[in-house]
Design a protein around this motif. Sequence first.
Motif, PDB file in Angstrom:
ATOM      1  N   TYR A 153      -3.580  -5.579  -7.064  1.00 37.25           N
ATOM      2  CA  TYR A 153      -4.013  -5.388  -5.678  1.00 37.25           C
ATOM      3  C   TYR A 153      -4.948  -6.502  -5.219  1.00 37.25           C
ATOM      4  CZ  TYR A 153      -1.741  -0.898  -5.617  1.00 37.25           C
ATOM      5  OH  TYR A 153      -0.783   0.081  -5.663  1.00 37.25           O
TER       6      TYR A 153
ATOM      7  N   THR B 163      -0.981   7.516   1.967  1.00 38.60           N
ATOM      8  CA  THR B 163      -1.137   6.258   2.704  1.00 38.60           C
ATOM      9  C   THR B 163      -0.711   6.435   4.151  1.00 38.60           C
ATOM     10  OG1 THR B 163      -0.626   5.067   0.656  1.00 38.60           O
ATOM     11  CG2 THR B 163      -0.566   3.803   2.692  1.00 38.60           C
TER      12      THR B 163
ATOM     13  N   ILE C  68      -6.314   2.982  -2.723  1.00 34.95           N
ATOM     14  CA  ILE C  68      -5.014   2.448  -2.289  1.00 34.95           C
ATOM     15  C   ILE C  68      -4.549   3.191  -1.041  1.00 34.95           C
ATOM     16  CG2 ILE C  68      -2.594   2.113  -2.929  1.00 34.95           C
ATOM     17  CD1 ILE C  68      -3.569   2.005  -5.868  1.00 34.95           C
TER      18      ILE C  68
ATOM     19  N   THR D 183      -3.787  -8.979  -2.517  1.00 31.34           N
ATOM     20  CA  THR D 183      -3.832  -8.677  -1.086  1.00 31.34           C
ATOM     21  C   THR D 183      -5.083  -9.237  -0.416  1.00 31.34           C
ATOM     22  OG1 THR D 183      -4.940  -6.526  -1.382  1.00 31.34           O
ATOM     23  CG2 THR D 183      -2.530  -6.549  -1.494  1.00 31.34           C
TER      24      THR D 183
ATOM     25  N   MET E 170      -6.086   2.028   2.102  1.00 24.59           N
ATOM     26  CA  MET E 170      -5.566   0.778   2.659  1.00 24.59           C
ATOM     27  C   MET E 170      -4.716   1.066   3.894  1.00 24.59           C
ATOM     28  SD  MET E 170      -4.614  -1.273  -0.873  1.00 24.59           S
ATOM     29  CE  MET E 170      -4.022  -2.775  -0.071  1.00 24.59           C
TER      30      MET E 170
ATOM     31  N   ALA F 163       0.816  -1.209   0.000  1.00 23.47           N
ATOM     32  CA  ALA F 163       0.000   0.000   0.000  1.00 23.47           C
ATOM     33  C   ALA F 163       0.852   1.263   0.000  1.00 23.47           C
ATOM     34  CB  ALA F 163      -0.924  -0.003   1.219  1.00 23.47           C
TER      35      ALA F 163
END
Length: 440
Positions: free
Chosen positions: A417, A288, A357, A420, A360, A265
């Motif tokens: 992704y 992030t 993203i 994940t 995350m 991430a």
Amino acid sequence: MTTTEQATPKGSTLLPMAIIGTLFFVFGFITWLNGALIPFLQIVCQLTGTEALLISFSFYIAYVVMALPMSFVLNKTGYKNAMSLGLVLIAVGCFLFVPAAEAQTFLLFITAQFIVGSGLTILQTASNPYLVKIGPAETAAARISIMGLLNKGAGWLAPIVFTALVLGNFADVSAQSIEALPAAEKQVQIQQLADSLVTPYIGMGIALLILAVALRFSGLPELDLHQEDDKLDATGAAEGSILQFPQLVLGVVALFCYVGVEVIAGDTIGLAGAALNVDGHIGLTSYTMFFMVIGYTLGLLLIPRVLTQHQLLTLSAALGIILAALIPFTNPESDTLSAILWGWTGIGTLPDPITLIALMGLANAIVWPAVWPLALEGLGHFTARGSALLIMGIAGGAILPMFFGAIADSAGVLNAYWMTIPCYGFILFYAVKGCRLTKW
């Protein structure tokens, strides 16, 4: 393990929290220096991109190689002495940067990084269980969340300090500008760059030694795990292998998955931004990190007043699954999500997949502080070795991003992704079932 003072949940946690908080700030500062150190040493040692990444590899591999040996040191010395020893090891690594810089020898830099990583390994192995055991178990995740805020704050500060102290007179220097210089002038410039490391790292080493001495003679109470051992002895569980504890073994796997998705991430959002032609994609990691800070803050506020550690970990894993599943399906031409979340503040908006993203980070934040107390519950004198195994879960940050890269090359970065989802799925299993298992 010989204990001198008893740390109990009833005692004041203010002094231990202040001391451990200082150590977590050190963790963050030293760890996030790597981001600035890698391009710097690439110039000084004239490295290829792959060679430069060995700087980070030598740092993180220490967590895997040294975790179990450091747990035995921890059992022999006690938690407070082990933390002091960790600070001394980091200081030794910092001092080794001086001859490495003078000789411009990459092998010495790599060795110094490994020593620094080894020192951080014993600090992490000792301080995380200390936070778990120093107060009530139901508020352990909240205590670790406070440390996470300090850690991320140091991570934000480290590159700024490095730039000011080391690159203050070399603001316009780059690998390209160095390469364009005549041979003699090029060597002089490289040597000046290398010399700029000397004073900051000597200062950092001295500061760490002072902190090690202060910690050694501080009033930090030693952990007393004998009471837990007495309870375990009644069932015979205190004998045998560390692998007899399913909540621990499954916790290691959960942390392996967590660190992997955390690195994905944080480190791949820039790649996704580049694929979508987002302006300033190199700095997207800050988004992030911002949501991780929000996650740590929520953990601090909600545990245990509103939600238990189990409940918040369950919600975090479920959120991660939802975000990962939506990323490939959202419209990259739309910025609706970021407009709703922060567009009204005047901060620039992002395409919806990039926003997901970044979110995350919110899903990831609570996993580390929640898994630790759940995995170490009831381990008694196995706590040090259990902590070492959990630290080894950091290897997920090296292995899982490699799979992400392979999938991104073949199926596209946004589709990658999806890998994940099984990771978040295991974290969800651990929150609902795995952490409650006491026998295989």
